[in-house]
Design a protein around this motif. Structure first.
Motif, mmCIF file in Angstrom:
data_model
loop_
_atom_site.group_PDB
_atom_site.id
_atom_site.type_symbol
_atom_site.label_atom_id
_atom_site.label_comp_id
_atom_site.label_asym_id
_atom_site.label_seq_id
_atom_site.Cartn_x
_atom_site.Cartn_y
_atom_site.Cartn_z
ATOM 1 N N GLY A 195 -78.167 -35.198 3.227
ATOM 2 C CA GLY A 195 -78.646 -33.818 3.173
ATOM 3 C C GLY A 195 -79.678 -33.625 2.079
ATOM 4 N N ASP A 229 -81.765 -30.419 3.179
ATOM 5 C CA ASP A 229 -81.092 -29.469 4.060
ATOM 6 C C ASP A 229 -79.846 -28.913 3.365
ATOM 7 O OD1 ASP A 229 -80.488 -28.046 6.456
ATOM 8 O OD2 ASP A 229 -79.021 -29.592 6.953
ATOM 9 N N THR A 232 -77.595 -26.771 4.266
ATOM 10 C CA THR A 232 -76.401 -26.643 5.105
ATOM 11 C C THR A 232 -75.593 -27.932 5.122
ATOM 12 O OG1 THR A 232 -77.499 -25.027 6.548
ATOM 13 C CG2 THR A 232 -75.547 -26.129 7.424
ATOM 14 N N THR A 233 -76.264 -29.049 5.336
ATOM 15 C CA THR A 233 -75.590 -30.348 5.353
ATOM 16 C C THR A 233 -74.937 -30.637 4.003
ATOM 17 O OG1 THR A 233 -77.152 -31.229 6.989
ATOM 18 C CG2 THR A 233 -75.912 -32.831 5.699
ATOM 19 N N ILE A 234 -75.631 -30.318 2.926
ATOM 20 C CA ILE A 234 -75.102 -30.564 1.579
ATOM 21 C C ILE A 234 -73.864 -29.712 1.327
ATOM 22 C CG2 ILE A 234 -75.581 -30.370 -0.897
ATOM 23 C CD1 ILE A 234 -78.538 -30.881 -0.222
ATOM 24 N N ASN A 254 -70.653 -30.744 3.442
ATOM 25 C CA ASN A 254 -70.055 -32.020 3.081
ATOM 26 C C ASN A 254 -69.573 -32.067 1.634
ATOM 27 O OD1 ASN A 254 -70.301 -33.963 5.492
ATOM 28 N ND2 ASN A 254 -72.261 -32.901 5.456
ATOM 29 N N TRP A 294 -73.680 -29.456 15.830
ATOM 30 C CA TRP A 294 -74.766 -30.075 15.069
ATOM 31 C C TRP A 294 -75.890 -30.565 15.973
ATOM 32 C CZ3 TRP A 294 -75.521 -29.303 10.128
ATOM 33 C CH2 TRP A 294 -74.436 -28.924 9.331
#
Length: 229
Positions: free
Chosen positions: A69, A74, A76-78, A81, A183
């Motif tokens: 991420g 990004d 959102t990904t960070i 997770n 996703w």
């Protein structure tokens, strides 16, 4: 692919935040699913007959996705997770608490191996060519993800032989399907070919496994025959 999906991506742009929020919520629900296993361990008051692999595997994947991420920039990904990393620490700690004294070293050893692997992967991203690191690291991450998603397929031989899906973890597979689908949609919004292909395979793998629940019952046929006799 990116040129082909550009019109669809553009049409979904107004819903980008909602799709991202939906993907986040579904992923968090999936990340919470190991809590059911932790509860079983709590009831048994021991980790005997349980494995730490799902907790360590989930933790490593979450760390890798945080790094990925950051490479993609990004948020959102960070964010999602990072929650996965925190939950994995909690799950592993709970597992360790209920582990018999003679087995505690093995837990530390496996956690240490996972930590070393994660450190090596993070170090790799620091020294790889900036123009290639996202693609190459993404490939490594994808292979790890596929290995985790496809792991229940090792039971398919028994499923077909016994004509029963009793050995397959339906909630985990189903949640994996929903996460992959959410996703995949987000990847279309970003018009990111890598995210699209990655999650398309996840959806196909999980969908294939789910199809067996439509073919076979969740209880062993042998048991049903015994009851009839």
């Amino acid at each position: 692919m990116e040129e082909f999906l550009a019109p669809l991506s553009k049409s979904l742009q107004p819903y980008k935040d909602h799709i991202a929020q939906g993907a986040t919520i579904i992923t968090i629900l999936q990340l919470l699913s190991p809590a059911l296993l932790v509860n079983e361990i709590r009831k048994a008051k021991t980790t005997k007959n349980f494995t730490i692999a799902p907790f360590i595997g989930g933790g490593v994947l979450s760390i890798m996705f945080v790094v990925f991420g950051q490479l993609m920039n990004d948020p959102t990904t960070i964010k999602v997770n990072m929650i996965g990393v925190i939950l994995s620490v909690i799950y592993i700690t709970a597992f360790y608490i209920y582990t018999p004294i003679e087995e505690k070293f093995n837990v530390w050893f496996k956690v240490g191996l996972a930590g070393a692997f994660s450190a090596i992967m993070i170090g790799y991203t620091k020294y790889e060519d900036p123009n290639l690191v996202e693609q190459r690291f993404g490939l490594i991450l994808t292979l790890l993800l596929y290995a985790v998603i496809a792991s229940p397929m090792t039971e398919l031989k028994e499923v077909i032989r016994n004509k029963s899906t009793e050995g397959l973890p339906f909630p985990i597979i189903f949640m994996g399907f929903l996460v992959g689908l959410s996703w995949l949609t987000y990847g279309v919004v970003l018009n990111n070919a890598f995210i699209i292909l990655q999650n398309l395979v996840v959806v196909l793998l999980c969908g294939f496994q789910l199809s067996f629940f439509l073919i076979y019952p969740s209880k062993k046929v042998v048991k049903d025959k015994k009851k009839r006799n």
